[in-house]
Design a protein around this motif. Sequence first.
Motif, PDB file in Angstrom:
ATOM      1  N   LEU A  67      13.483  -6.344  -8.922  1.00  0.00           N
ATOM      2  CA  LEU A  67      12.700  -5.729  -7.849  1.00  0.00           C
ATOM      3  C   LEU A  67      11.408  -5.125  -8.385  1.00  0.00           C
ATOM      4  CD1 LEU A  67      15.452  -3.957  -5.693  1.00  0.00           C
ATOM      5  CD2 LEU A  67      14.039  -5.910  -5.043  1.00  0.00           C
ATOM      6  N   LEU A  68      11.503  -4.416  -9.497  1.00  0.00           N
ATOM      7  CA  LEU A  68      10.309  -3.816 -10.085  1.00  0.00           C
ATOM      8  C   LEU A  68       9.293  -4.885 -10.494  1.00  0.00           C
ATOM      9  CD1 LEU A  68      11.644  -0.923 -12.367  1.00  0.00           C
ATOM     10  CD2 LEU A  68      10.195  -0.712 -10.345  1.00  0.00           C
ATOM     11  N   ALA A  69       9.770  -5.927 -11.167  1.00  0.00           N
ATOM     12  CA  ALA A  69       8.862  -6.964 -11.662  1.00  0.00           C
ATOM     13  C   ALA A  69       8.228  -7.736 -10.515  1.00  0.00           C
ATOM     14  CB  ALA A  69       9.617  -7.913 -12.591  1.00  0.00           C
ATOM     15  N   ILE A  70       9.016  -8.169  -9.542  1.00  0.00           N
ATOM     16  CA  ILE A  70       8.494  -9.003  -8.453  1.00  0.00           C
ATOM     17  C   ILE A  70       7.519  -8.215  -7.583  1.00  0.00           C
ATOM     18  CG2 ILE A  70       9.115 -10.251  -6.352  1.00  0.00           C
ATOM     19  CD1 ILE A  70      11.731 -11.040  -7.732  1.00  0.00           C
ATOM     20  N   LEU A  71       7.921  -7.023  -7.141  1.00  0.00           N
ATOM     21  CA  LEU A  71       7.044  -6.227  -6.276  1.00  0.00           C
ATOM     22  C   LEU A  71       5.771  -5.795  -7.002  1.00  0.00           C
ATOM     23  CD1 LEU A  71       9.690  -3.993  -4.448  1.00  0.00           C
ATOM     24  CD2 LEU A  71       8.569  -6.059  -3.609  1.00  0.00           C
ATOM     25  N   SER A  72       5.897  -5.433  -8.265  1.00  0.00           N
ATOM     26  CA  SER A  72       4.712  -5.021  -9.028  1.00  0.00           C
ATOM     27  C   SER A  72       3.779  -6.200  -9.260  1.00  0.00           C
ATOM     28  CB  SER A  72       5.136  -4.410 -10.366  1.00  0.00           C
ATOM     29  OG  SER A  72       5.921  -3.255 -10.172  1.00  0.00           O
ATOM     30  N   ASP A  73       4.329  -7.383  -9.547  1.00  0.00           N
ATOM     31  CA  ASP A  73       3.491  -8.569  -9.732  1.00  0.00           C
ATOM     32  C   ASP A  73       2.714  -8.892  -8.465  1.00  0.00           C
ATOM     33  OD1 ASP A  73       4.021  -9.119 -12.384  1.00  0.00           O
ATOM     34  OD2 ASP A  73       5.793 -10.319 -11.949  1.00  0.00           O
ATOM     35  N   ILE A  74       3.387  -8.842  -7.323  1.00  0.00           N
ATOM     36  CA  ILE A  74       2.705  -9.139  -6.057  1.00  0.00           C
ATOM     37  C   ILE A  74       1.581  -8.136  -5.803  1.00  0.00           C
ATOM     38  CG2 ILE A  74       2.995  -9.224  -3.555  1.00  0.00           C
ATOM     39  CD1 ILE A  74       5.837 -10.258  -4.028  1.00  0.00           C
ATOM     40  N   ALA A  75       1.870  -6.859  -5.995  1.00  0.00           N
ATOM     41  CA  ALA A  75       0.859  -5.829  -5.754  1.00  0.00           C
ATOM     42  C   ALA A  75      -0.311  -5.960  -6.724  1.00  0.00           C
ATOM     43  CB  ALA A  75       1.494  -4.442  -5.875  1.00  0.00           C
ATOM     44  N   LEU A  76      -0.025  -6.186  -7.990  1.00  0.00           N
ATOM     45  CA  LEU A  76      -1.081  -6.284  -8.994  1.00  0.00           C
ATOM     46  C   LEU A  76      -1.966  -7.506  -8.762  1.00  0.00           C
ATOM     47  CD1 LEU A  76       0.868  -5.181 -12.191  1.00  0.00           C
ATOM     48  CD2 LEU A  76      -1.172  -4.074 -11.259  1.00  0.00           C
ATOM     49  N   VAL A  77      -1.366  -8.642  -8.454  1.00  0.00           N
ATOM     50  CA  VAL A  77      -2.155  -9.855  -8.226  1.00  0.00           C
ATOM     51  C   VAL A  77      -3.023  -9.697  -6.982  1.00  0.00           C
ATOM     52  CG1 VAL A  77      -2.013 -12.294  -7.590  1.00  0.00           C
ATOM     53  CG2 VAL A  77      -0.616 -11.413  -9.445  1.00  0.00           C
ATOM     54  N   PHE A  78      -2.451  -9.184  -5.900  1.00  0.00           N
ATOM     55  CA  PHE A  78      -3.208  -9.031  -4.657  1.00  0.00           C
ATOM     56  C   PHE A  78      -4.391  -8.081  -4.840  1.00  0.00           C
ATOM     57  CE2 PHE A  78      -3.992  -6.672  -0.719  1.00  0.00           C
ATOM     58  CZ  PHE A  78      -4.297  -7.703   0.150  1.00  0.00           C
ATOM     59  N   VAL A  79      -4.133  -6.900  -5.374  1.00  0.00           N
ATOM     60  CA  VAL A  79      -5.189  -5.901  -5.514  1.00  0.00           C
ATOM     61  C   VAL A  79      -6.213  -6.330  -6.551  1.00  0.00           C
ATOM     62  CG1 VAL A  79      -5.687  -3.521  -6.192  1.00  0.00           C
ATOM     63  CG2 VAL A  79      -3.700  -4.022  -4.753  1.00  0.00           C
ATOM     64  N   SER A  80      -5.767  -6.837  -7.685  1.00  0.00           N
ATOM     65  CA  SER A  80      -6.680  -7.169  -8.779  1.00  0.00           C
ATOM     66  C   SER A  80      -7.560  -8.370  -8.442  1.00  0.00           C
ATOM     67  CB  SER A  80      -5.888  -7.450 -10.055  1.00  0.00           C
ATOM     68  OG  SER A  80      -5.088  -6.346 -10.400  1.00  0.00           O
ATOM     69  N   ALA A  81      -6.973  -9.400  -7.846  1.00  0.00           N
ATOM     70  CA  ALA A  81      -7.757 -10.598  -7.516  1.00  0.00           C
ATOM     71  C   ALA A  81      -8.818 -10.282  -6.469  1.00  0.00           C
ATOM     72  CB  ALA A  81      -6.829 -11.708  -7.028  1.00  0.00           C
ATOM     73  N   THR A  82      -8.437  -9.576  -5.419  1.00  0.00           N
ATOM     74  CA  THR A  82      -9.417  -9.246  -4.382  1.00  0.00           C
ATOM     75  C   THR A  82     -10.482  -8.282  -4.901  1.00  0.00           C
ATOM     76  OG1 THR A  82      -7.875  -7.534  -3.603  1.00  0.00           O
ATOM     77  CG2 THR A  82      -7.819  -9.657  -2.476  1.00  0.00           C
ATOM     78  N   ALA A  83     -10.079  -7.302  -5.697  1.00  0.00           N
ATOM     79  CA  ALA A  83     -11.050  -6.354  -6.239  1.00  0.00           C
ATOM     80  C   ALA A  83     -12.024  -7.047  -7.183  1.00  0.00           C
ATOM     81  CB  ALA A  83     -10.328  -5.217  -6.961  1.00  0.00           C
ATOM     82  N   ALA A  84     -11.511  -7.909  -8.060  1.00  0.00           N
ATOM     83  CA  ALA A  84     -12.382  -8.610  -8.999  1.00  0.00           C
ATOM     84  C   ALA A  84     -13.369  -9.511  -8.266  1.00  0.00           C
ATOM     85  CB  ALA A  84     -11.541  -9.433  -9.974  1.00  0.00           C
ATOM     86  N   TYR A  85     -12.906 -10.191  -7.229  1.00  0.00           N
ATOM     87  CA  TYR A  85     -13.798 -11.069  -6.460  1.00  0.00           C
ATOM     88  C   TYR A  85     -14.911 -10.262  -5.796  1.00  0.00           C
ATOM     89  CZ  TYR A  85     -15.366 -14.385  -2.918  1.00  0.00           C
ATOM     90  OH  TYR A  85     -16.134 -15.200  -2.132  1.00  0.00           O
ATOM     91  N   ARG A  86     -14.551  -9.137  -5.230  1.00  0.00           N
ATOM     92  CA  ARG A  86     -15.556  -8.295  -4.573  1.00  0.00           C
ATOM     93  C   ARG A  86     -16.546  -7.721  -5.573  1.00  0.00           C
ATOM     94  NH1 ARG A  86     -18.142  -7.748   0.173  1.00  0.00           N
ATOM     95  NH2 ARG A  86     -18.942  -5.617   0.428  1.00  0.00           N
ATOM     96  N   LEU A  87     -16.064  -7.282  -6.712  1.00  0.00           N
ATOM     97  CA  LEU A  87     -16.949  -6.684  -7.711  1.00  0.00           C
ATOM     98  C   LEU A  87     -17.928  -7.694  -8.280  1.00  0.00           C
ATOM     99  CD1 LEU A  87     -14.397  -4.452  -9.678  1.00  0.00           C
ATOM    100  CD2 LEU A  87     -16.134  -3.688  -8.055  1.00  0.00           C
ATOM    101  N   ILE A  88     -17.508  -8.950  -8.406  1.00  0.00           N
ATOM    102  CA  ILE A  88     -18.375  -9.971  -9.004  1.00  0.00           C
ATOM    103  C   ILE A  88     -19.335 -10.565  -7.986  1.00  0.00           C
ATOM    104  CG2 ILE A  88     -18.383 -12.231 -10.135  1.00  0.00           C
ATOM    105  CD1 ILE A  88     -17.529  -9.851 -11.880  1.00  0.00           C
ATOM    106  N   ARG A  89     -18.838 -10.841  -6.792  1.00  0.00           N
ATOM    107  CA  ARG A  89     -19.670 -11.522  -5.796  1.00  0.00           C
ATOM    108  C   ARG A  89     -20.620 -10.562  -5.076  1.00  0.00           C
ATOM    109  NH1 ARG A  89     -18.900 -15.421  -8.422  1.00  0.00           N
ATOM    110  NH2 ARG A  89     -17.756 -17.294  -7.774  1.00  0.00           N
ATOM    111  N   SER A  90     -20.334  -9.279  -5.074  1.00  0.00           N
ATOM    112  CA  SER A  90     -21.224  -8.290  -4.468  1.00  0.00           C
ATOM    113  C   SER A  90     -21.787  -7.418  -5.586  1.00  0.00           C
ATOM    114  CB  SER A  90     -20.460  -7.439  -3.444  1.00  0.00           C
ATOM    115  OG  SER A  90     -21.320  -6.485  -2.838  1.00  0.00           O
TER     116      SER A  90
END
Length: 220
Positions: free
Chosen positions: A19-42
């Motif tokens: 539970l810790l690994a799966i939920l943390s992976d989902i949260a980290l990928v979602f937040v990190s990917a969207t944040a990185a895209y926004r920081l680079i493209r804007s």
Amino acid sequence: FRKAWETLDFPLRLTNNLLLAILSDIALVFVSATAAYRLIRSRTRTNRVLFYLFVAAMVVPFQAIMIPLIKVAYWFDLLNSIPGAVVVYLGLGVSLNVFLFQGFVRSVPLEIEEAARVDGCTPYGVFWRIVFPLLKPMTITTVLLNTLWIWNDFLISLIILQDPKLRTIQVAINSLFAEYTNQWDLALAALTISVVPLLLFFLVLQRHIIEGISAGAVKG
């Protein structure tokens, strides 16, 4: 091995780890990917400052923020809950994940996104339908790194998940060692069992990493 399985209540510990690994992976990928895209493209001054803050947070040792972390977790009622531990892992791991994703986002050609916008794709559609699938190699890499970290973590699980029913495998194994007794036979057997799921997970993701790299970013 049977005694270690029964003594540590291994199915429950394995469930907590998963539970810790799966939920943390989902949260980290979602937040990190969207944040990185926004920081680079804007490319605004605010986004540059935010990116530098993410990078600066990577050099702060966990021991320096451990006591404040416990106080903040207590204030927000994050102790003794799996979602609370996921929030803590998200806060501690998002900096490295954003740093890894931003390097890969830079390699995605802008022409692909422009073509999608010309075809009528929304900004959210451009990311989730066009950009995010191209981030597959980096997504799998970050999932692998995060899983190795969270699965083997001891200190965060010890201080956040203090309820005996929420103990992870590593914390449960530590209970085999006391002031006057050291049950090395059960501990070594439990460690061997705990490594098997992680080893299988690594072997599966290793194949996908190789396939993703060889496929390239642009497919015809």
